[in-house]
Design a protein around this motif. Structure first.
Motif, PDB file in Angstrom:
ATOM      1  N   ALA A 155      13.864   0.918   9.104  1.00 35.68           N
ATOM      2  CA  ALA A 155      13.616   0.621  10.520  1.00 35.68           C
ATOM      3  C   ALA A 155      14.841   0.935  11.371  1.00 35.68           C
ATOM      4  CB  ALA A 155      13.193  -0.838  10.688  1.00 35.68           C
ATOM      5  N   ARG A 156      16.009   0.592  10.874  1.00 35.90           N
ATOM      6  CA  ARG A 156      17.245   0.883  11.601  1.00 35.90           C
ATOM      7  C   ARG A 156      17.412   2.394  11.796  1.00 35.90           C
ATOM      8  NH1 ARG A 156      20.601  -1.008   8.040  1.00 35.90           N
ATOM      9  NH2 ARG A 156      19.670  -3.069   7.900  1.00 35.90           N
ATOM     10  N   ASP A 157      17.085   3.153  10.761  1.00 32.03           N
ATOM     11  CA  ASP A 157      17.212   4.612  10.829  1.00 32.03           C
ATOM     12  C   ASP A 157      16.198   5.257  11.777  1.00 32.03           C
ATOM     13  OD1 ASP A 157      19.258   4.467   8.986  1.00 32.03           O
ATOM     14  OD2 ASP A 157      18.001   5.041   7.277  1.00 32.03           O
ATOM     15  N   HIS A 204       0.775  -1.234   0.000  1.00 32.12           N
ATOM     16  CA  HIS A 204       0.000   0.000   0.000  1.00 32.12           C
ATOM     17  C   HIS A 204       0.811   1.291   0.000  1.00 32.12           C
ATOM     18  CE1 HIS A 204      -3.217  -2.752   0.927  1.00 32.12           C
ATOM     19  NE2 HIS A 204      -2.583  -3.147   2.004  1.00 32.12           N
ATOM     20  N   TYR A 205       1.925   1.307   0.710  1.00 34.51           N
ATOM     21  CA  TYR A 205       2.653   2.554   0.944  1.00 34.51           C
ATOM     22  C   TYR A 205       4.144   2.371   0.688  1.00 34.51           C
ATOM     23  CZ  TYR A 205      -1.687   3.470   3.463  1.00 34.51           C
ATOM     24  OH  TYR A 205      -3.001   3.608   3.809  1.00 34.51           O
ATOM     25  N   ARG A 259      -3.627  11.999   6.870  1.00 40.93           N
ATOM     26  CA  ARG A 259      -3.874  12.517   5.527  1.00 40.93           C
ATOM     27  C   ARG A 259      -2.564  12.462   4.754  1.00 40.93           C
ATOM     28  NH1 ARG A 259      -8.273  14.119   3.334  1.00 40.93           N
ATOM     29  NH2 ARG A 259      -7.370  16.018   2.590  1.00 40.93           N
ATOM     30  N   PHE A 260      -2.601  11.781   3.637  1.00 38.68           N
ATOM     31  CA  PHE A 260      -1.423  11.696   2.770  1.00 38.68           C
ATOM     32  C   PHE A 260      -1.806  12.386   1.468  1.00 38.68           C
ATOM     33  CE2 PHE A 260      -1.296   7.508   5.154  1.00 38.68           C
ATOM     34  CZ  PHE A 260      -0.581   8.035   6.197  1.00 38.68           C
ATOM     35  N   TRP A 300       5.362   6.941   5.769  1.00 40.69           N
ATOM     36  CA  TRP A 300       6.536   6.669   6.597  1.00 40.69           C
ATOM     37  C   TRP A 300       6.892   7.884   7.451  1.00 40.69           C
ATOM     38  CZ3 TRP A 300       7.258   1.666   6.712  1.00 40.69           C
ATOM     39  CH2 TRP A 300       6.735   0.927   5.655  1.00 40.69           C
ATOM     40  N   GLU A 301       6.700   9.090   6.895  1.00 44.94           N
ATOM     41  CA  GLU A 301       6.917  10.312   7.666  1.00 44.94           C
ATOM     42  C   GLU A 301       5.883  10.416   8.788  1.00 44.94           C
ATOM     43  OE1 GLU A 301       6.837  13.356   4.669  1.00 44.94           O
ATOM     44  OE2 GLU A 301       8.677  12.592   3.743  1.00 44.94           O
TER      45      GLU A 301
END
Length: 164
Positions: free
Chosen positions: A60-62, A17-18, A157-158, A27-28
């Motif tokens: 994920a690490r970041d 989906h993203y 909201r994207f 992700w933001e």
């Protein structure tokens, strides 16, 4: 309300989906909500994501500090409750053993301890060979929902921005 995310939320988002490449807003949003403590996951989920050794594991690490909490020893009473529930059901012994070694077991202990809603793509199932998160949530009195329900409750909201 705080939301505790299962590994399939991250993996399905990346794969379906993203995608990290075409929907950076999702992700933001996760990172922002992680920084506020509203949305998070746990170290065991981070381990499952890391096993993929892909762009999601890099992401994920970041973002580990904002999103993935350690499992403290103070959760022992919740682990005991989850274990007692699992062993008291009609699941095959192999299903119970697998469940207790997986991140799901840890997620439920965290959810019980903090009153978090558990967010997963899993749906309840009456199979005796696999313990699903929704079944355990129902048995333990933990609220659960899909990622889409969480996004609607949080009014995420994207919005498409200007193209480069």
């Amino acid at each position: 309300m705080s939301y505790l995310l299962d590994s399939n939320v991250f993996m399905s988002a990346k794969n379906l989906h993203y995608g990290l490449d075409f929907c950076p807003a999702f992700w933001e949003w996760l990172t922002h909500k992680g920084n506020t403590g509203t949305v998070f996951s746990i170290d065991k989920v981070a381990d499952e994501i890391e096993a993929g050794q892909d762009e999601l594991s890099d992401w994920a690490r970041d973002h580990a500090t904002a999103l993935f909490r350690r499992t403290p020893p103070s959760l022992a009473p919740q682990f005991a409750s989850v274990s007692a529930w699992a062993t008291g059901q009609q699941y095959a012994p192999a299903a119970v053993n697998t469940f207790m070694l997986a991140a799901d077991f840890h997620l439920l202990a965290h959810a019980l301890a903090g009153g978090h809603a558990l967010v997963t793509h899993e749906v309840p199932s009456n199979s005796p060979v696999r313990i699903k998160i929704p079944n355990a949530c129902l048995g333990l009195g933990v609220r659960f929902m899909t990622p889409f329900q969480m996004l609607r409750i949080e009014r995420a909201r994207f919005v498409l921005g200007a193209t480069a």
